[in-house]
Design an enzyme around this catalytic site. Structure first.
Site, PDB file in Angstrom:
ATOM      1  CG  HIS A 181      -0.447   0.136   2.365  1.00 55.05           C
ATOM      2  ND1 HIS A 181      -0.530  -0.734   3.594  1.00 55.05           N
ATOM      3  CD2 HIS A 181       0.076   1.456   3.148  1.00 55.05           C
ATOM      4  CE1 HIS A 181       0.060  -0.097   4.594  1.00 55.05           C
ATOM      5  NE2 HIS A 181       0.330   0.939   4.217  1.00 55.05           N
ATOM      6  CD  GLU A 190      -4.592  -0.959   3.641  1.00 49.04           C
ATOM      7  OE1 GLU A 190      -4.089  -1.737   2.921  1.00 49.04           O
ATOM      8  OE2 GLU A 190      -4.687  -0.862   4.769  1.00 49.04           O
TER       9      GLU A 190
HETATM   10  C1  GLP Z   1       1.387   3.825   6.942  1.00 46.93           C
HETATM   11  C2  GLP Z   1       1.310   4.995   6.060  1.00 46.93           C
HETATM   12  C3  GLP Z   1       2.148   4.757   4.738  1.00 46.93           C
HETATM   13  C4  GLP Z   1       3.535   4.081   5.168  1.00 46.93           C
HETATM   14  C5  GLP Z   1       3.178   2.724   5.664  1.00 46.93           C
HETATM   15  C6  GLP Z   1       4.585   2.100   5.990  1.00 46.93           C
HETATM   16  O1  GLP Z   1       0.296   2.936   6.517  1.00 46.93           O
HETATM   17  N1  GLP Z   1      -0.011   5.440   5.670  1.00 46.93           N
HETATM   18  O2  GLP Z   1       2.387   5.908   4.203  1.00 46.93           O
HETATM   19  O3  GLP Z   1       4.420   4.056   3.792  1.00 46.93           O
HETATM   20  O4  GLP Z   1       2.718   3.110   7.053  1.00 46.93           O
HETATM   21  O5  GLP Z   1       5.164   2.643   7.280  1.00 46.93           O
HETATM   22  P1  GLP Z   1       6.519   2.220   7.812  1.00 46.93           P
HETATM   23  O6  GLP Z   1       7.495   3.391   7.118  1.00 46.93           O
HETATM   24  O7  GLP Z   1       6.294   2.569   9.282  1.00 46.93           O
HETATM   25  O8  GLP Z   1       6.884   0.709   7.590  1.00 46.93           O
END
Ligand code: GLP
Length: 245
Positions: free
Chosen positions: A137, A142
């Site tokens: 995503h 999603e």
């Molecule tokens: C959330 C955000 C996304 C992000 C994802 C992954 O769902 N809405 O924009 O890319 O988390 O986050 P992380 O960098 O903590 O793995």
């Protein structure tokens, strides 16, 4: 798509920070699309360092964030507004009036419509920074049978709720809905830069950087349609994703 493989996540973050800093120097009144999550935190830390050192000036920069949880207020420690303030905006010379994160409270549809307007106000983002979810995503678009082009309300999948539970006291506290830019909004940015690290992202990154398949079951694959997309991954993730194998 341009894939950069670095020796470490730290190096990936330095490279992304450098791209942002170069843009701001070249175009001081640029518009940045910003992301939350764990991945961009060191990128923001580097930008703070550069700003403090006087090598990059955010005085005229405008920003729009990808998304926000529904049902938690801006001053909640897990809101994305709070994240942006504490991880970046409070520490650089940006005018907060020029930073936009969708409101998570009140009329969600109206908030999504406002986000949609902000994506295009004064022109699209010069650079959109992105992370990626374990299921591919992007923002909160999603994985599933369909994707949306415009800003909208999204019901989060169990995979996303579980992954983001680490930021909350318990999984039940993670909001189940979010306001997010749509895929068309993200593709409208002049340049997109995605940073990823860690084995949990391997399958999503495999779909993005190998082959030319585009599928809503891995929303990141739509970035293959963008004329100026850069994916920055460290060698460990590149190998886990089978890139260059
Ligand atoms: C959330 C955000 C996304 C992000 C994802 C992954 O769902 N809405 O924009 O890319 O988390 O986050 P992380 O960098 O903590 O793995």
């Amino acid at each position: 798509m341009n894939v950069i493989v670095t020796e470490s996540y730290e190096e990936s973050c330095a490279a992304a920070a450098q791209m942002i800093a170069d843009l701001v120097r070249e175009k001081p009144a640029c518009k940045l699309g910003l992301a939350t999550g764990g991945t961009p935190v060191p990128i923001y830390r580097k930008l703070i360092e550069m700003n403090r050192a006087g090598t990059v000036d955010f005085a005229r920069v405008r920003t729009v964030n990808l998304d926000e949880y529904c049902g938690i207020p801006a001053d909640h420690p897990q809101s994305y507004r709070y994240f942006m303030d504490t991880n970046l905006f409070d520490h650089i010379n940006i005018d907060k009036a020029n930073t936009f994160v969708a409101a998570g409270m009140g009329d969600y549809q109206a908030n999504a419509a406002q986000l949609e307007r902000m994506v295009y106000e004064g022109g699209p983002a010069d650079l959109q920074l992105l992370g990626i979810g374990n299921n591919g995503h992007i923002a909160f678009n999603e994985a599933g049978d369909t994707l949306h082009a415009k800003a909208h309300i999204e019901h989060l999948t169990d995979s996303t709720i579980s992954a983001n539970a680490r930021f909350f006291e318990k999984k039940e506290d993670v909001p189940t809905m979010a306001i997010t830019m749509g895929m068309g909004d993200i593709l409208a940015a002049r340049k997109v830069v995605l940073v990823a690290t860690g084995p949990a992202k391997a399958e999503a990154i495999r779909g993005l950087v190998t082959g030319d398949t585009i599928t809503p079951h891995n929303p990141s694959t739509l970035l293959k349609l963008h004329p100026d997309a850069t994916v920055i991954i460290d060698r460990a993730l590149a190998e886990a994703a089978g890139y260059g194998a």
